[in-house]
Design an enzyme around this catalytic site. Structure first.
Site, mmCIF file in Angstrom:
data_model
loop_
_atom_site.group_PDB
_atom_site.id
_atom_site.type_symbol
_atom_site.label_atom_id
_atom_site.label_comp_id
_atom_site.label_asym_id
_atom_site.label_seq_id
_atom_site.Cartn_x
_atom_site.Cartn_y
_atom_site.Cartn_z
ATOM 1 N N HIS A 1 0.838 -1.212 0.000
ATOM 2 C CA HIS A 1 0.000 0.000 0.000
ATOM 3 C C HIS A 1 0.867 1.254 0.000
ATOM 4 C CE1 HIS A 1 0.717 0.884 4.301
ATOM 5 N NE2 HIS A 1 0.577 -0.426 4.513
ATOM 6 N N CYS B 1 3.176 -4.998 6.499
ATOM 7 C CA CYS B 1 2.816 -4.702 5.106
ATOM 8 C C CYS B 1 4.033 -4.249 4.310
ATOM 9 C CB CYS B 1 1.743 -3.606 5.054
ATOM 10 S SG CYS B 1 0.129 -4.147 5.639
#
Length: 397
Positions: A327, A345
């Site tokens: 992201h 992440c």
């Protein structure tokens, strides 16, 4: 000088030779006559009567309504056939071009009575009729099935075909038989069950780009065990697009993006810090989001805890069920390319995250390496490529 008995000798020789020739001719003629007399006379087989076979027995009950119903004939041609419900509903069907059989082309209803009738003319010119009246099953429970692909979608080379049922399946073999995957070109693959409600089909290797895939979940009218039947069919056609594999390296803090095995871009990243390292393994892109709130509570970490968070990001692509995404992370741009500081992440700049999401698609592969001690579980999301082919095949019915 001529011998006194020379003439007599010549006459005797001539007689013997003539007799031999005569015997030879007589013998040949006699043998030919014997051969003609011993040859069997030609025979003509009598025309046979038609033999009709119906696919369902008279007075049968609990018949699966989703199967095709047929009439077949030997030694003749079917001239007429029908399948009619007790309420005079006519079931659609069609004859084979050569008249050797008839088959229904639509499913029947549950808990209803039907009569299958066929008439055929045999080789002997006589008409024969066969009839069968039967009753279809009444389900104790019905289930539907959801497919993880959308009709007309272009997917990545790692796309698994996931079938999720609305209830548990007792007869896994019957369920697999009802799920048809047709590919062009032909691709080897197999089913693997994850619990009683979900089965996944994947190819042995990554899909070849350009593969056309037809998925037909033909569960209606099929008995799936213990009185459970399919509620309705489901069908999807998809195509495999370009081969895109992104390799995220926790050691170099870089992501290399390869399209059709050619490197097209390298971008800096930051992955999970040592206390929450990103699991190593082969991830499959599951979903893409524009404007998404990253919430630690979705994978069991309260937002108000020390490791909790609730952060809005502009671009986010899900890679696992345990909360691993790549992201946009403008707050960590200073660390990207140098150190791993995320909660697990893959952090990218806003520009790089936007480019990758625009370039990639569901089913693409993201490989994480050198990120720490954790390893991605094959049950976490669509991570089917974490399992060897032999282990994968062992999980089918």
């Amino acid at each position: 000088m001529p011998h006194p008995g020379g003439r007599l000798l010549l006459v005797l020789l001539a007689s013997l030779v003539g007799g031999a020739l005569l015997v030879g001719c007589t013998s040949t003629a006699s043998g030919g006559q014997a051969a003609r007399e011993s040859a069997p006379p030609p025979t003509t087989e009598a025309p046979k009567p038609a033999e009709l076979t119906l696919s369902v027995a008279q007075d049968a009950t609990d018949v699966e309504p989703g199967q095709p119903f047929t009439a077949d004939v030997a030694n003749g041609t079917i001239t007429e056939a029908s399948l009619i419900g007790a309420d005079d509903t006519v079931v659609a069907g069609g004859m084979r071009p050569d008249g050797s059989g008839w088959k229904s082309t639509e499913p029947l209803g549950y808990g209803k009575t039907y009569t299958l009738t066929a008439t055929a003319t045999g080789e002997d010119g006589e008409a024969v009729t066969a009839t069968s009246t039967f009753t279809t099953a009444t389900p104790s429970r019905q289930v539907s099935v959801w497919i993880n692909a959308q009709d007309g979608e272009e997917v990545g080379v790692g796309m698994p075909l996931i079938f999720t049922f609305s209830g548990s399946i007792a007869d896994r073999a019957a369920a697999e038989k009802a799920l048809r995957i047709t590919t062009e070109p032909e691709v080897e693959g197999a089913f693997h069950w994850f619990g009683d409600e979900q089965v996944i089909w994947r190819p042995k290797e990554y899909w070849p780009s350009g593969t056309k895939i037809s998925i037909d979940a033909e569960i209606y009218g099929k008995h799936l065990g213990e009185g459970t039947y399919g509620l309705e069919d489901n069908a999807v056609d998809i195509t495999v697009g370009d081969k895109l594999i992104a390799v995220a390296d926790g050691g170099t803090h870089q992501m290399r993006v390869l399209v059709n095995d050619e490197e097209v871009k390298t971008m800096p990243l930051s992955m999970g810090k040592p206390s929450s390292s990103t699991p190593n393994g082969h991830y499959t892109v599951m979903s893409e989001h524009v404007g998404y709130t990253m919430d630690s509570s979705t994978y069991g970490v309260p937002v108000d805890s020390g490791d909790g968070y609730e952060t809005w990001v502009q671009y986010a692509v899900r890679l696992s069920n345990s909360g691993i995404f790549y992201h946009s992370a403008p707050w960590s741009v200073g660390n990207q390319g140098h150190s791993n500081v995320s909660h697990g992440c893959i952090n990218l700049s806003t520009e790089n995250a936007a480019w990758l999401m625009e370039t990639s698609k569901r089913g693409d592969i993201v490989t994480v390496q050198n990120a720490g001690e954790q390893t991605l579980e094959p049950t976490d999301g669509w991570s089917v490529w974490q399992m060897s082919w032999d282990d994968w095949r062992s999980g089918g019915a």
